[in-house]
Design a protein around this motif. Sequence first.
Motif, PDB file in Angstrom:
ATOM      1  N   SER A 104     -64.309  -8.883 -34.879  1.00 18.96           N
ATOM      2  CA  SER A 104     -64.084 -10.318 -34.653  1.00 18.96           C
ATOM      3  C   SER A 104     -62.599 -10.628 -34.526  1.00 18.96           C
ATOM      4  N   PHE A 105     -61.771 -10.055 -35.392  1.00 20.94           N
ATOM      5  CA  PHE A 105     -60.332 -10.275 -35.301  1.00 20.94           C
ATOM      6  C   PHE A 105     -59.772  -9.692 -34.014  1.00 20.94           C
ATOM      7  N   ALA A 106     -60.287  -8.534 -33.591  1.00 17.67           N
ATOM      8  CA  ALA A 106     -59.797  -7.921 -32.357  1.00 17.67           C
ATOM      9  C   ALA A 106     -60.144  -8.773 -31.140  1.00 17.67           C
ATOM     10  N   ARG A 107     -61.365  -9.318 -31.117  1.00 18.13           N
ATOM     11  CA  ARG A 107     -61.757 -10.171 -29.992  1.00 18.13           C
ATOM     12  C   ARG A 107     -60.985 -11.480 -29.991  1.00 18.13           C
ATOM     13  N   LYS A 108     -60.628 -11.962 -31.178  1.00 20.82           N
ATOM     14  CA  LYS A 108     -59.864 -13.201 -31.265  1.00 20.82           C
ATOM     15  C   LYS A 108     -58.458 -13.037 -30.708  1.00 20.82           C
ATOM     16  N   GLY A 109     -57.952 -11.808 -30.741  1.00 17.37           N
ATOM     17  CA  GLY A 109     -56.671 -11.523 -30.134  1.00 17.37           C
ATOM     18  C   GLY A 109     -55.466 -11.933 -30.956  1.00 17.37           C
ATOM     19  N   SER A 110     -55.649 -12.197 -32.244  1.00 18.10           N
ATOM     20  CA  SER A 110     -54.531 -12.605 -33.098  1.00 18.10           C
ATOM     21  C   SER A 110     -54.063 -11.406 -33.916  1.00 18.10           C
ATOM     22  N   LEU A 111     -52.929 -10.824 -33.524  1.00 15.86           N
ATOM     23  CA  LEU A 111     -52.411  -9.652 -34.228  1.00 15.86           C
ATOM     24  C   LEU A 111     -51.983 -10.007 -35.645  1.00 15.86           C
ATOM     25  N   LEU A 112     -51.383 -11.181 -35.825  1.00 17.26           N
ATOM     26  CA  LEU A 112     -50.913 -11.575 -37.150  1.00 17.26           C
ATOM     27  C   LEU A 112     -52.058 -11.657 -38.144  1.00 17.26           C
ATOM     28  N   TRP A 113     -53.140 -12.333 -37.755  1.00 13.88           N
ATOM     29  CA  TRP A 113     -54.277 -12.470 -38.662  1.00 13.88           C
ATOM     30  C   TRP A 113     -54.932 -11.121 -38.931  1.00 13.88           C
ATOM     31  N   LEU A 114     -54.966 -10.255 -37.917  1.00 13.19           N
ATOM     32  CA  LEU A 114     -55.539  -8.925 -38.095  1.00 13.19           C
ATOM     33  C   LEU A 114     -54.720  -8.116 -39.099  1.00 13.19           C
ATOM     34  N   LEU A 115     -53.396  -8.191 -38.989  1.00 19.22           N
ATOM     35  CA  LEU A 115     -52.536  -7.463 -39.922  1.00 19.22           C
ATOM     36  C   LEU A 115     -52.641  -8.035 -41.330  1.00 19.22           C
ATOM     37  N   LEU A 116     -52.721  -9.360 -41.438  1.00 17.82           N
ATOM     38  CA  LEU A 116     -52.881  -9.986 -42.748  1.00 17.82           C
ATOM     39  C   LEU A 116     -54.209  -9.593 -43.388  1.00 17.82           C
ATOM     40  N   PHE A 117     -55.255  -9.544 -42.564  1.00 17.34           N
ATOM     41  CA  PHE A 117     -56.558  -9.130 -43.069  1.00 17.34           C
ATOM     42  C   PHE A 117     -56.513  -7.677 -43.540  1.00 17.34           C
ATOM     43  N   GLY A 118     -55.870  -6.801 -42.765  1.00 24.76           N
ATOM     44  CA  GLY A 118     -55.761  -5.398 -43.157  1.00 24.76           C
ATOM     45  C   GLY A 118     -54.987  -5.231 -44.452  1.00 24.76           C
ATOM     46  N   PHE A 119     -53.874  -5.968 -44.592  1.00 28.96           N
ATOM     47  CA  PHE A 119     -53.088  -5.884 -45.818  1.00 28.96           C
ATOM     48  C   PHE A 119     -53.888  -6.390 -47.014  1.00 28.96           C
ATOM     49  N   ALA A 120     -54.528  -7.543 -46.847  1.00 25.58           N
ATOM     50  CA  ALA A 120     -55.304  -8.114 -47.952  1.00 25.58           C
ATOM     51  C   ALA A 120     -56.463  -7.204 -48.347  1.00 25.58           C
ATOM     52  N   LEU A 121     -57.092  -6.582 -47.356  1.00 31.21           N
ATOM     53  CA  LEU A 121     -58.204  -5.669 -47.638  1.00 31.21           C
ATOM     54  C   LEU A 121     -57.716  -4.460 -48.425  1.00 31.21           C
TER      55      LEU A 121
END
Length: 246
Positions: free
Chosen positions: A77-94
């Motif tokens: 879902s994050f990849a399809r949304k195309g937001s690198l910042l949110w994807l990186l934040l999600f990865g860090f938080a995970l």
Amino acid sequence: MNKTRWAKQFQPLLESLRDLLPVILVVSAFQLLVIRQPLPDLARLLLGLLFVVIGLSLFVKGLEMGLFPIGQSMAQSFARKGSLLWLLLFGFALGFGTTVAEPALIAIADEAAEIAAAGRLIPNSDQAMESYARGLRYTVALSVGLAIVLGVIRIIRGWPIHWLIVGGYVCIIVITEFAPREIIGIAYDSGGVTTSTITVPLVTALGVGLASAIRGRNPMTDGFGLIALASLTPIMFVMIYGMVVH
């Protein structure tokens, strides 16, 4: 029809028992052939083994039903949304959240604090030991979070993983020369305890799901490798933590 359904129901239990069978055979063989004593409290041991088999079966089933699907779906879902910042934040938080909650890390941090207090590296008080253990846990969790961020960028950019691994271990060797002797063993063990029951399923699902959602990426060659990075960075960070605290 009923036999087939019952066979499917008991298949996870049989698979867990099959996985545990080598351990059971080794322990039994050494107990009976080398030590030459019967197993103590055999009934209690068999009951405990039954609990382990059931628990392992339920754990694996829970991973298949819950953790793996949610990790993959959120990454896609994050990849399809195309937001690198949110994807990186999600990865860090995970990475940070799963590592802080890792039971093995909690245990080794508490044990390290007790040993440090006994060796007079920190004050022998509950407050000092709690602070030391908490600092160790947060240091490892921070390092895993950053490792997941680096791994996500690697998947997106298509970087070869072996360069990151080789470079990381070169840094570890250099830092080891300057780190206090008391922290080196703890640091190397911290790299292992981060890849345990909670962290591995979610992080693996994140990598595979992200690689599946990005065009040109292969889930087999690009989706895996996050766990290797998550095992590497805690070693560096804990030795640096030891240099600061000790």
